[in-house]
Design a protein around this motif. Structure first.
Motif, PDB file in Angstrom:
ATOM      1  N   PRO A 229       0.812  -1.218   0.000  1.00 50.56           N
ATOM      2  CA  PRO A 229       0.000   0.000   0.000  1.00 50.56           C
ATOM      3  C   PRO A 229       0.850   1.275   0.000  1.00 50.56           C
ATOM      4  N   THR A 230       0.230   2.359  -0.433  1.00 50.41           N
ATOM      5  CA  THR A 230       0.880   3.669  -0.341  1.00 50.41           C
ATOM      6  C   THR A 230       1.261   3.945   1.116  1.00 50.41           C
ATOM      7  N   ASN A 231       2.428   4.535   1.312  1.00 51.97           N
ATOM      8  CA  ASN A 231       2.934   4.853   2.652  1.00 51.97           C
ATOM      9  C   ASN A 231       3.229   3.600   3.493  1.00 51.97           C
ATOM     10  N   TYR A 232       3.481   2.485   2.836  1.00 53.86           N
ATOM     11  CA  TYR A 232       3.896   1.276   3.545  1.00 53.86           C
ATOM     12  C   TYR A 232       5.171   1.566   4.327  1.00 53.86           C
ATOM     13  N   ARG A 233       5.246   1.070   5.542  1.00 59.61           N
ATOM     14  CA  ARG A 233       6.422   1.303   6.367  1.00 59.61           C
ATOM     15  C   ARG A 233       6.936  -0.012   6.954  1.00 59.61           C
ATOM     16  N   LEU A 234       8.224  -0.107   7.072  1.00 62.77           N
ATOM     17  CA  LEU A 234       8.858  -1.271   7.660  1.00 62.77           C
ATOM     18  C   LEU A 234       8.807  -1.186   9.179  1.00 62.77           C
ATOM     19  N   SER A 235       8.722  -2.336   9.811  1.00 60.03           N
ATOM     20  CA  SER A 235       8.716  -2.339  11.278  1.00 60.03           C
ATOM     21  C   SER A 235      10.117  -2.040  11.799  1.00 60.03           C
ATOM     22  N   THR A 236      10.174  -1.477  12.973  1.00 53.03           N
ATOM     23  CA  THR A 236      11.463  -1.190  13.611  1.00 53.03           C
ATOM     24  C   THR A 236      12.267  -2.472  13.797  1.00 53.03           C
ATOM     25  N   LYS A 237      11.562  -3.570  14.096  1.00 53.89           N
ATOM     26  CA  LYS A 237      12.237  -4.852  14.297  1.00 53.89           C
ATOM     27  C   LYS A 237      12.991  -5.273  13.037  1.00 53.89           C
ATOM     28  N   VAL A 238      12.356  -5.122  11.862  1.00 51.69           N
ATOM     29  CA  VAL A 238      13.013  -5.484  10.597  1.00 51.69           C
ATOM     30  C   VAL A 238      14.212  -4.585  10.354  1.00 51.69           C
ATOM     31  N   LEU A 239      14.023  -3.294  10.517  1.00 50.87           N
ATOM     32  CA  LEU A 239      15.108  -2.340  10.262  1.00 50.87           C
ATOM     33  C   LEU A 239      16.296  -2.582  11.191  1.00 50.87           C
ATOM     34  N   ASP A 240      16.008  -2.926  12.426  1.00 45.87           N
ATOM     35  CA  ASP A 240      17.092  -3.151  13.391  1.00 45.87           C
ATOM     36  C   ASP A 240      17.875  -4.425  13.099  1.00 45.87           C
ATOM     37  N   ASN A 241      17.230  -5.380  12.417  1.00 44.32           N
ATOM     38  CA  ASN A 241      17.872  -6.660  12.158  1.00 44.32           C
ATOM     39  C   ASN A 241      18.653  -6.702  10.847  1.00 44.32           C
ATOM     40  N   VAL A 242      18.573  -5.624  10.065  1.00 46.94           N
ATOM     41  CA  VAL A 242      19.273  -5.581   8.783  1.00 46.94           C
ATOM     42  C   VAL A 242      20.549  -4.771   8.927  1.00 46.94           C
ATOM     43  N   ASP A 243      21.618  -5.311   8.388  1.00 42.61           N
ATOM     44  CA  ASP A 243      22.909  -4.646   8.462  1.00 42.61           C
ATOM     45  C   ASP A 243      22.850  -3.252   7.830  1.00 42.61           C
ATOM     46  N   THR A 244      23.496  -2.284   8.454  1.00 46.22           N
ATOM     47  CA  THR A 244      23.459  -0.898   7.968  1.00 46.22           C
ATOM     48  C   THR A 244      24.019  -0.767   6.552  1.00 46.22           C
ATOM     49  N   SER A 245      25.101  -1.467   6.280  1.00 47.41           N
ATOM     50  CA  SER A 245      25.703  -1.369   4.948  1.00 47.41           C
ATOM     51  C   SER A 245      24.762  -1.932   3.880  1.00 47.41           C
ATOM     52  N   LEU A 246      24.003  -2.982   4.224  1.00 51.13           N
ATOM     53  CA  LEU A 246      23.030  -3.541   3.294  1.00 51.13           C
ATOM     54  C   LEU A 246      21.924  -2.532   3.021  1.00 51.13           C
ATOM     55  N   LYS A 247      21.453  -1.876   4.074  1.00 52.18           N
ATOM     56  CA  LYS A 247      20.423  -0.847   3.901  1.00 52.18           C
ATOM     57  C   LYS A 247      20.924   0.278   3.002  1.00 52.18           C
ATOM     58  N   ASN A 248      22.144   0.717   3.235  1.00 54.10           N
ATOM     59  CA  ASN A 248      22.693   1.812   2.432  1.00 54.10           C
ATOM     60  C   ASN A 248      22.861   1.414   0.972  1.00 54.10           C
ATOM     61  N   ASP A 249      23.349   0.199   0.737  1.00 54.04           N
ATOM     62  CA  ASP A 249      23.522  -0.267  -0.639  1.00 54.04           C
ATOM     63  C   ASP A 249      22.179  -0.422  -1.352  1.00 54.04           C
ATOM     64  N   PHE A 250      21.185  -0.920  -0.624  1.00 55.12           N
ATOM     65  CA  PHE A 250      19.845  -1.080  -1.199  1.00 55.12           C
ATOM     66  C   PHE A 250      19.242   0.291  -1.513  1.00 55.12           C
ATOM     67  N   PHE A 251      19.487   1.235  -0.650  1.00 56.17           N
ATOM     68  CA  PHE A 251      19.013   2.606  -0.864  1.00 56.17           C
ATOM     69  C   PHE A 251      19.575   3.151  -2.175  1.00 56.17           C
ATOM     70  N   VAL A 252      20.855   2.968  -2.408  1.00 53.22           N
ATOM     71  CA  VAL A 252      21.492   3.453  -3.640  1.00 53.22           C
ATOM     72  C   VAL A 252      20.913   2.737  -4.865  1.00 53.22           C
ATOM     73  N   LEU A 253      20.749   1.418  -4.739  1.00 47.35           N
ATOM     74  CA  LEU A 253      20.197   0.642  -5.839  1.00 47.35           C
ATOM     75  C   LEU A 253      18.804   1.138  -6.211  1.00 47.35           C
ATOM     76  N   LEU A 254      17.958   1.330  -5.208  1.00 49.05           N
ATOM     77  CA  LEU A 254      16.593   1.790  -5.466  1.00 49.05           C
ATOM     78  C   LEU A 254      16.562   3.187  -6.058  1.00 49.05           C
ATOM     79  N   SER A 255      17.515   4.026  -5.675  1.00 43.44           N
ATOM     80  CA  SER A 255      17.553   5.392  -6.201  1.00 43.44           C
ATOM     81  C   SER A 255      17.778   5.402  -7.706  1.00 43.44           C
TER      82      SER A 255
END
Length: 269
Positions: free
Chosen positions: A29-55
């Protein structure tokens, strides 16, 4: 996934279209948000790389609308078969833009309004890729190359980036893989049906296409050859194997080994 096969009155009677039916709003859905639990369990470098890929991926999917409008401006040069496929292809690509925008927004906090504004400020340039736009044969051949490359790259992205963020993201990527595979098949059918007399040109064409892709240096927002911005992420032989797979489908060469194909989407633990 629900696969729907249908006939299109504008396409030759024997050509059946198999479409992957899915609804963006129902999935993410529009404005879908990830849970804090998911975000906390994902490596920061993976999040950053995924962010760049999606951009990059969000907007390159949206660029299909530019290519679509360009192709319609040349409708007098294009076959009815190809023209009939284009709206179906564009509909899928627009869904990809919407779904990836929501994935990107959930990860980055950007709003869809901001992403839409960013998208509309893009300035596509066809001149660097004019060689692939000579006629329908070269255009469709390039789409075959692009769509198969996208299917394989999304397959890797599914494992590397989407799955760690949960089922919703993973299902988005699964639909992307399915859609790109369908596009590849549909465009390949156009080559088989409309250009059997020109298939022998493909080995040289793809050789030159790979050289063009390498020489571009960057992506020009034209949808076609968008992998120029991702080449550093894959083995140096990625495009060559994509070509081998296409030629094998057309009985113009041997299929690469399953080990080589799997290496394109392999993600180290």
């Amino acid at each position: 996934m629900e696969i729907i096969c249908l006939k299109n009155n504008q396409i030759k009677p024997h050509q059946k279209l198999c479409l992957n039916h899915w609804d963006v709003d129902a999935l993410i859905p529009t404005n879908y948000r990830l849970s804090t639990k998911v975000l906390d369990n994902v490596d920061t470098s993976l999040k950053n790389d995924f962010f760049v890929l999606l951009s990059r991926d969000v907007y390159s999917e949206g660029d299909a609308s530019f290519l679509y409008n360009y192709l319609l401006s040349r409708r007098q040069d294009l076959s009815k078969d190809f023209l009939a496929l284009l709206p179906l292809w564009l509909g899928d690509e627009q869904k990809h833009y919407q779904a990836l925008s929501r994935v990107y927004g959930a990860l980055s906090g950007l709003t869809t309004t901001t992403m839409d504004s960013n998208f509309h400020r893009r300035s596509p340039s066809l001149e660097p890729i004019a060689w692939v736009l000579q006629d329908e044969f070269t255009i469709v051949s390039t789409l075959v190359f692009d769509e198969l490359g996208s299917m394989l790259s999304y397959r890797r992205d599914l494992r590397e980036y989407y799955q760690p963020f949960g089922k919703t993201f993973a299902r988005v990527a699964q639909h992307l893989v399915q859609d790109e595979g369908s596009h590849f098949r549909h465009f390949l059918n156009i080559l088989k049906q409309n250009y059997p007399h020109r298939l022998k040109e493909l080995p040289d064409f793809f050789h030159n296409l790979i050289n063009l892709e390498k020489s571009l240096g960057r992506y020009y927002h034209t949808f076609l050859l968008d992998h120029a911005q991702e080449m550093h992420r894959f083995p140096s032989y990625f495009s060559a194997v994509v070509v081998q797979l296409i030629l094998a489908e057309l009985n113009l060469g041997d299929r690469p080994s399953s080990t080589v194909v799997k290496s394109l989407t392999f993600v180290s633990p």
